[in-house]
Design an enzyme around this catalytic site. Structure first.
Site, short mmCIF file in Angstrom:
data_model
loop_
_atom_site.label_atom_id
_atom_site.label_comp_id
_atom_site.label_asym_id
_atom_site.label_seq_id
_atom_site.Cartn_x
_atom_site.Cartn_y
_atom_site.Cartn_z
N GLY A 14 0.78 -1.23 0.00
CA GLY A 14 0.00 0.00 0.00
C GLY A 14 0.81 1.28 0.00
O GLY A 14 0.31 2.33 0.42
N ASN A 16 1.63 3.12 -2.56
CA ASN A 16 0.97 4.09 -3.45
C ASN A 16 -0.29 4.67 -2.80
O ASN A 16 -0.56 5.86 -2.89
CB ASN A 16 0.66 3.47 -4.81
N MET A 93 -4.05 -6.89 -7.33
CA MET A 93 -3.47 -8.01 -8.06
C MET A 93 -4.49 -8.93 -8.73
O MET A 93 -4.13 -9.99 -9.22
CB MET A 93 -2.55 -8.83 -7.14
N ARG A 94 -5.77 -8.55 -8.75
CA ARG A 94 -6.75 -9.39 -9.43
C ARG A 94 -7.09 -8.77 -10.78
O ARG A 94 -7.19 -7.55 -10.90
CB ARG A 94 -8.04 -9.47 -8.60
N LEU A 96 -9.58 -7.69 -13.52
CA LEU A 96 -10.99 -7.27 -13.45
C LEU A 96 -11.79 -7.92 -14.57
O LEU A 96 -11.30 -8.06 -15.70
CB LEU A 96 -11.07 -5.75 -13.58
N HIS A 112 1.45 1.00 -13.25
CA HIS A 112 2.17 -0.21 -13.65
C HIS A 112 3.67 0.08 -13.66
O HIS A 112 4.09 1.14 -14.15
CB HIS A 112 1.70 -0.64 -15.05
N ASP A 144 -8.72 -0.82 -19.47
CA ASP A 144 -9.74 -1.37 -20.38
C ASP A 144 -9.65 -2.89 -20.33
O ASP A 144 -9.03 -3.45 -19.42
CB ASP A 144 -9.61 -0.78 -21.80
N ASP A 148 -3.20 -4.22 -18.82
CA ASP A 148 -2.24 -3.09 -18.88
C ASP A 148 -2.26 -2.40 -20.24
O ASP A 148 -1.24 -1.87 -20.69
CB ASP A 148 -0.82 -3.57 -18.53
N GLU A 177 6.85 6.39 -8.93
CA GLU A 177 5.41 6.12 -8.77
C GLU A 177 4.80 7.03 -7.71
O GLU A 177 3.69 7.55 -7.88
CB GLU A 177 5.19 4.66 -8.33
C1 GRF Z 1 3.52 -0.92 -7.70
O1 GRF Z 1 4.84 -1.09 -8.10
C2 GRF Z 1 2.60 -0.79 -8.87
O2 GRF Z 1 3.22 -0.28 -10.00
C3 GRF Z 1 2.14 -2.20 -9.12
O3 GRF Z 1 2.07 -2.79 -7.85
C4 GRF Z 1 2.98 -2.14 -6.96
C5 GRF Z 1 2.18 -1.78 -5.74
O4 GRF Z 1 3.00 -1.31 -4.71
N1 GRF Z 1 0.90 -2.22 -9.84
P1 GRF Z 1 2.37 -0.73 -3.38
O5 GRF Z 1 1.51 -1.82 -2.74
O6 GRF Z 1 1.59 0.50 -3.71
O7 GRF Z 1 3.57 -0.43 -2.54
#
Ligand code: GRF
Length: 206
Positions: A14, A16, A93-94, A96, A112, A144, A148, A177
């Site tokens: 988490g 991000n 990680m699922r 959609l 991504h 979409d 990715d 990110e």
């Molecule tokens: C990130 O590197 C993002 O690009 C990918 O999953 C990772 C998630 O990281 N889709 P976090 O859980 O936000 O640390």
């Protein structure tokens, strides 16, 4: 529906999610995070969301649904119930279901860890290293039906170093990110965009 109400879906640690919530708290990202959903009961993202007092923090357990569509429909009901305009995937990680993507078309965004369209999929960082690219980075894009594959909202570039391994490259990508995702979300709300063909055209810069 408030145009600023956001739901965030996350499966992992988490980081991000955290930077988005920090940007919101600092007044740098004018969205209202109404809901955080995780498919994993022990996701760090749920703990972070509770620490930031997100009003609705919910583990939706995939084991309680007998299909992807039904799981996604349960999440969709929560988004509607809480008036969410945007669905932000932050390490979710699922995959959609198509029906879910169609229902929220143009309103789901993802980050991504590669420069799309290179290295789509779950092993983006490893795949970039194996290929031997000299730069990689991260991409914020609309979601979409293609994995990715949606229109690109923003990208940031990082160098790939000779002695990089998966963790060191991913750490360098995550630094970018953590700037790009809250900035892009703020831009979506402040400026808005149009889609021309595949291309996202930001309204303030068209
Ligand atoms: C990130 O590197 C993002 O690009 C990918 O999953 C990772 C998630 O990281 N889709 P976090 O859980 O936000 O640390």
């Amino acid at each position: 529906m408030s145009s600023k109400a956001v739901a965030i879906m996350a499966s992992g640690k988490g980081s991000n999610l955290k930077v988005i919530l920090e940007a919101v708290a600092a007044g740098a990202c004018p969205v209202d995070v109404q809901l955080v959903i995780s498919d994993k009961a022990d996701a760090g993202a749920l703990t972070i969301a509770r620490e930031f007092n997100v009003p609705n923090v919910i583990h939706v357990n995939p084991k309680e649904y007998d299909s992807r569509e039904k799981f996604d429909a349960a999440c969709a009901e929560l988004f509607d119930q809480h008036g969410c305009q945007w669905i932000v995937l932050a390490g979710y990680m699922r995959i959609l279901s198509s029906s879910f993507v169609r229902r929220f078309r143009g309103r789901i965004i993802n980050i991504h860890p590669s420069l799309l369209p290179s290295f789509a999929g779950a092993k983006a960082v490893e795949d970039a290293l194996t290929y031997g690219v000299k730069v990689s980075g991260c991409t914020v894009h609309l979601v979409d039906e293609v994995l990715d594959g949606g229109s690109i909202l923003a990208q940031a570039v990082v160098p790939v170093l000779n002695d990089d391994d998966r963790d060191s490259l991913h750490a360098r990508i995550q630094i970018e990110e953590h700037k790009l995702y809250p900035q892009t979300l703020a831009r979506m709300v402040n400026e808005g965009f149009e889609i021309k063909g595949r291309k996202v055209v930001w309204k303030a810069s068209s």
